[in-house]
Design a protein around this motif. Structure first.
Motif, PDB file in Angstrom:
ATOM      1  N   LEU A  39     -21.518  -8.250   9.391  1.00  0.00           N
ATOM      2  CA  LEU A  39     -22.438  -9.237   8.776  1.00  0.00           C
ATOM      3  C   LEU A  39     -23.809  -9.312   9.560  1.00  0.00           C
ATOM      4  CD1 LEU A  39     -20.305 -12.421   7.509  1.00  0.00           C
ATOM      5  CD2 LEU A  39     -21.405 -10.681   6.027  1.00  0.00           C
ATOM      6  N   VAL A  40     -23.638  -9.260  10.741  1.00  0.00           N
ATOM      7  CA  VAL A  40     -25.158  -9.165  11.777  1.00  0.00           C
ATOM      8  C   VAL A  40     -25.826  -8.041  11.311  1.00  0.00           C
ATOM      9  CG1 VAL A  40     -25.769  -8.899  13.985  1.00  0.00           C
ATOM     10  CG2 VAL A  40     -24.018 -10.635  13.448  1.00  0.00           C
ATOM     11  N   ASN A  41     -25.027  -7.084  11.184  1.00  0.00           N
ATOM     12  CA  ASN A  41     -25.796  -5.634  10.813  1.00  0.00           C
ATOM     13  C   ASN A  41     -26.447  -5.618   9.632  1.00  0.00           C
ATOM     14  OD1 ASN A  41     -25.221  -3.434  12.912  1.00  0.00           O
ATOM     15  ND2 ASN A  41     -23.345  -4.415  12.750  1.00  0.00           N
ATOM     16  N   ILE A  42     -25.620  -6.109   8.503  1.00  0.00           N
ATOM     17  CA  ILE A  42     -26.097  -6.612   7.080  1.00  0.00           C
ATOM     18  C   ILE A  42     -27.586  -7.527   7.140  1.00  0.00           C
ATOM     19  CG2 ILE A  42     -25.800  -7.563   4.865  1.00  0.00           C
ATOM     20  CD1 ILE A  42     -24.460  -4.833   5.121  1.00  0.00           C
ATOM     21  N   TYR A  43     -27.283  -8.434   7.953  1.00  0.00           N
ATOM     22  CA  TYR A  43     -28.439  -9.485   7.914  1.00  0.00           C
ATOM     23  C   TYR A  43     -29.665  -8.882   8.617  1.00  0.00           C
ATOM     24  CZ  TYR A  43     -25.666 -13.284   6.233  1.00  0.00           C
ATOM     25  OH  TYR A  43     -24.697 -13.750   5.353  1.00  0.00           O
ATOM     26  N   VAL A  44     -29.452  -7.978   9.738  1.00  0.00           N
ATOM     27  CA  VAL A  44     -30.593  -7.346  10.436  1.00  0.00           C
ATOM     28  C   VAL A  44     -31.141  -6.300   9.583  1.00  0.00           C
ATOM     29  CG1 VAL A  44     -31.080  -5.663  12.527  1.00  0.00           C
ATOM     30  CG2 VAL A  44     -29.692  -7.938  12.742  1.00  0.00           C
ATOM     31  N   ALA A  45     -30.629  -5.602   8.867  1.00  0.00           N
ATOM     32  CA  ALA A  45     -31.041  -4.489   7.998  1.00  0.00           C
ATOM     33  C   ALA A  45     -31.979  -5.189   6.837  1.00  0.00           C
ATOM     34  CB  ALA A  45     -29.798  -3.772   7.438  1.00  0.00           C
ATOM     35  N   PRO A  65     -27.574   3.300   1.441  1.00  0.00           N
ATOM     36  CA  PRO A  65     -27.168   4.582   2.355  1.00  0.00           C
ATOM     37  C   PRO A  65     -26.627   3.827   3.627  1.00  0.00           C
ATOM     38  CG  PRO A  65     -28.977   5.324   1.234  1.00  0.00           C
ATOM     39  CD  PRO A  65     -29.019   3.849   0.850  1.00  0.00           C
ATOM     40  N   PHE A  66     -27.387   2.739   4.112  1.00  0.00           N
ATOM     41  CA  PHE A  66     -27.125   2.105   5.360  1.00  0.00           C
ATOM     42  C   PHE A  66     -25.951   1.417   5.183  1.00  0.00           C
ATOM     43  CE2 PHE A  66     -26.940  -2.115   7.308  1.00  0.00           C
ATOM     44  CZ  PHE A  66     -27.089  -1.456   8.815  1.00  0.00           C
ATOM     45  N   GLU A  67     -25.784   0.748   4.023  1.00  0.00           N
ATOM     46  CA  GLU A  67     -24.377   0.032   3.758  1.00  0.00           C
ATOM     47  C   GLU A  67     -23.205   0.719   3.698  1.00  0.00           C
ATOM     48  OE1 GLU A  67     -23.046  -3.606   0.945  1.00  0.00           O
ATOM     49  OE2 GLU A  67     -24.272  -2.080  -0.044  1.00  0.00           O
ATOM     50  N   LEU A  68     -23.252   1.960   3.128  1.00  0.00           N
ATOM     51  CA  LEU A  68     -22.148   2.955   3.180  1.00  0.00           C
ATOM     52  C   LEU A  68     -21.889   3.536   4.642  1.00  0.00           C
ATOM     53  CD1 LEU A  68     -23.129   5.209  -0.181  1.00  0.00           C
ATOM     54  CD2 LEU A  68     -21.211   3.594   0.273  1.00  0.00           C
ATOM     55  N   SER A  69     -22.982   3.634   5.370  1.00  0.00           N
ATOM     56  CA  SER A  69     -22.644   4.233   6.724  1.00  0.00           C
ATOM     57  C   SER A  69     -22.114   2.799   7.494  1.00  0.00           C
ATOM     58  CB  SER A  69     -24.066   4.409   7.379  1.00  0.00           C
ATOM     59  OG  SER A  69     -25.175   3.624   7.511  1.00  0.00           O
ATOM     60  N   LEU A  70     -22.508   2.005   7.173  1.00  0.00           N
ATOM     61  CA  LEU A  70     -21.908   0.558   7.905  1.00  0.00           C
ATOM     62  C   LEU A  70     -20.352   0.491   7.579  1.00  0.00           C
ATOM     63  CD1 LEU A  70     -22.751  -1.546   9.847  1.00  0.00           C
ATOM     64  CD2 LEU A  70     -23.125  -2.968   7.867  1.00  0.00           C
ATOM     65  N   LYS A  73     -18.625   3.165   9.369  1.00  0.00           N
ATOM     66  CA  LYS A  73     -18.453   2.639  11.086  1.00  0.00           C
ATOM     67  C   LYS A  73     -17.129   1.660  11.045  1.00  0.00           C
ATOM     68  CE  LYS A  73     -20.750  -0.006  14.483  1.00  0.00           C
ATOM     69  NZ  LYS A  73     -22.125  -0.839  14.697  1.00  0.00           N
ATOM     70  N   PHE A  74     -16.820   0.798  10.234  1.00  0.00           N
ATOM     71  CA  PHE A  74     -15.792  -0.177  10.260  1.00  0.00           C
ATOM     72  C   PHE A  74     -14.739   0.352   9.558  1.00  0.00           C
ATOM     73  CE2 PHE A  74     -19.489  -2.705  11.378  1.00  0.00           C
ATOM     74  CZ  PHE A  74     -18.992  -3.709  12.532  1.00  0.00           C
ATOM     75  N   GLY A  75     -14.790   1.512   9.061  1.00  0.00           N
ATOM     76  CA  GLY A  75     -13.548   1.889   8.290  1.00  0.00           C
ATOM     77  C   GLY A  75     -13.205   1.171   7.052  1.00  0.00           C
ATOM     78  N   ALA A  76     -14.011   0.637   6.448  1.00  0.00           N
ATOM     79  CA  ALA A  76     -13.779  -0.120   5.213  1.00  0.00           C
ATOM     80  C   ALA A  76     -14.540   0.190   4.050  1.00  0.00           C
ATOM     81  CB  ALA A  76     -14.532  -1.677   5.784  1.00  0.00           C
ATOM     82  N   SER A  77     -13.755   0.488   3.070  1.00  0.00           N
ATOM     83  CA  SER A  77     -14.229   0.405   1.595  1.00  0.00           C
ATOM     84  C   SER A  77     -14.935  -0.773   1.121  1.00  0.00           C
ATOM     85  CB  SER A  77     -13.178   0.929   0.818  1.00  0.00           C
ATOM     86  OG  SER A  77     -12.332  -0.147   0.646  1.00  0.00           O
TER      87      SER A  77
END
Length: 118
Positions: A39-45, A65-70, A73-77
């Motif tokens: 969530l921190v990564n999402i809010y910063v983006a 694309p950022f959301e997909l890479s994130l 990174k977390f191994g989450a679909s």
């Protein structure tokens, strides 16, 4: 105690036990730490995108694309993220702990950014 009383007591116990669901998320749900970091990564983006003057369609094209890479990174679909959100929504105490960590992290990042500007 009568049979009806025992049945009623049993139902009350079932409701109580259902209310005391497990505090640990299932394996297909992100942990508190990982979800807070996600969530921190999402809010910063989102904040970075908000500072750039682009149309909403362009912002979505930049953000996807950022959301997909994130997620990678977390191994989450996407479905894992949805399940995670739903699980924490059903467990408000854990959700509050996640958001406390998110807010603390965002405040710290803001302080660091302000210190660098000065």
């Amino acid at each position: 105690m009568t049979r009806v009383g025992l049945i009623f007591l049993g139902l009350i116990m079932l409701v109580f036990l259902a209310g005391c669901q497990q505090d640990k998320p299932p394996s297909d749900v992100l942990s508190k730490k990982d979800y807070a970091e996600y969530l921190v990564n999402i809010y910063v983006a989102e904040a970075k995108l908000a500072s750039v003057v682009v149309t909403p369609d362009s912002a979505m094209k930049l953000f996807q694309p950022f959301e997909l890479s994130l997620q990678h990174k977390f191994g989450a679909s996407d479905s894992t993220i949805q399940k995670t959100y739903q699980w924490y929504l059903a467990h408000p105490r854990q959700f509050e702990e996640v958001y406390t960590a998110v807010i603390d992290t965002l405040n710290l990042l803001e302080q660091k950014a302000n210190a660098q500007k000065q």
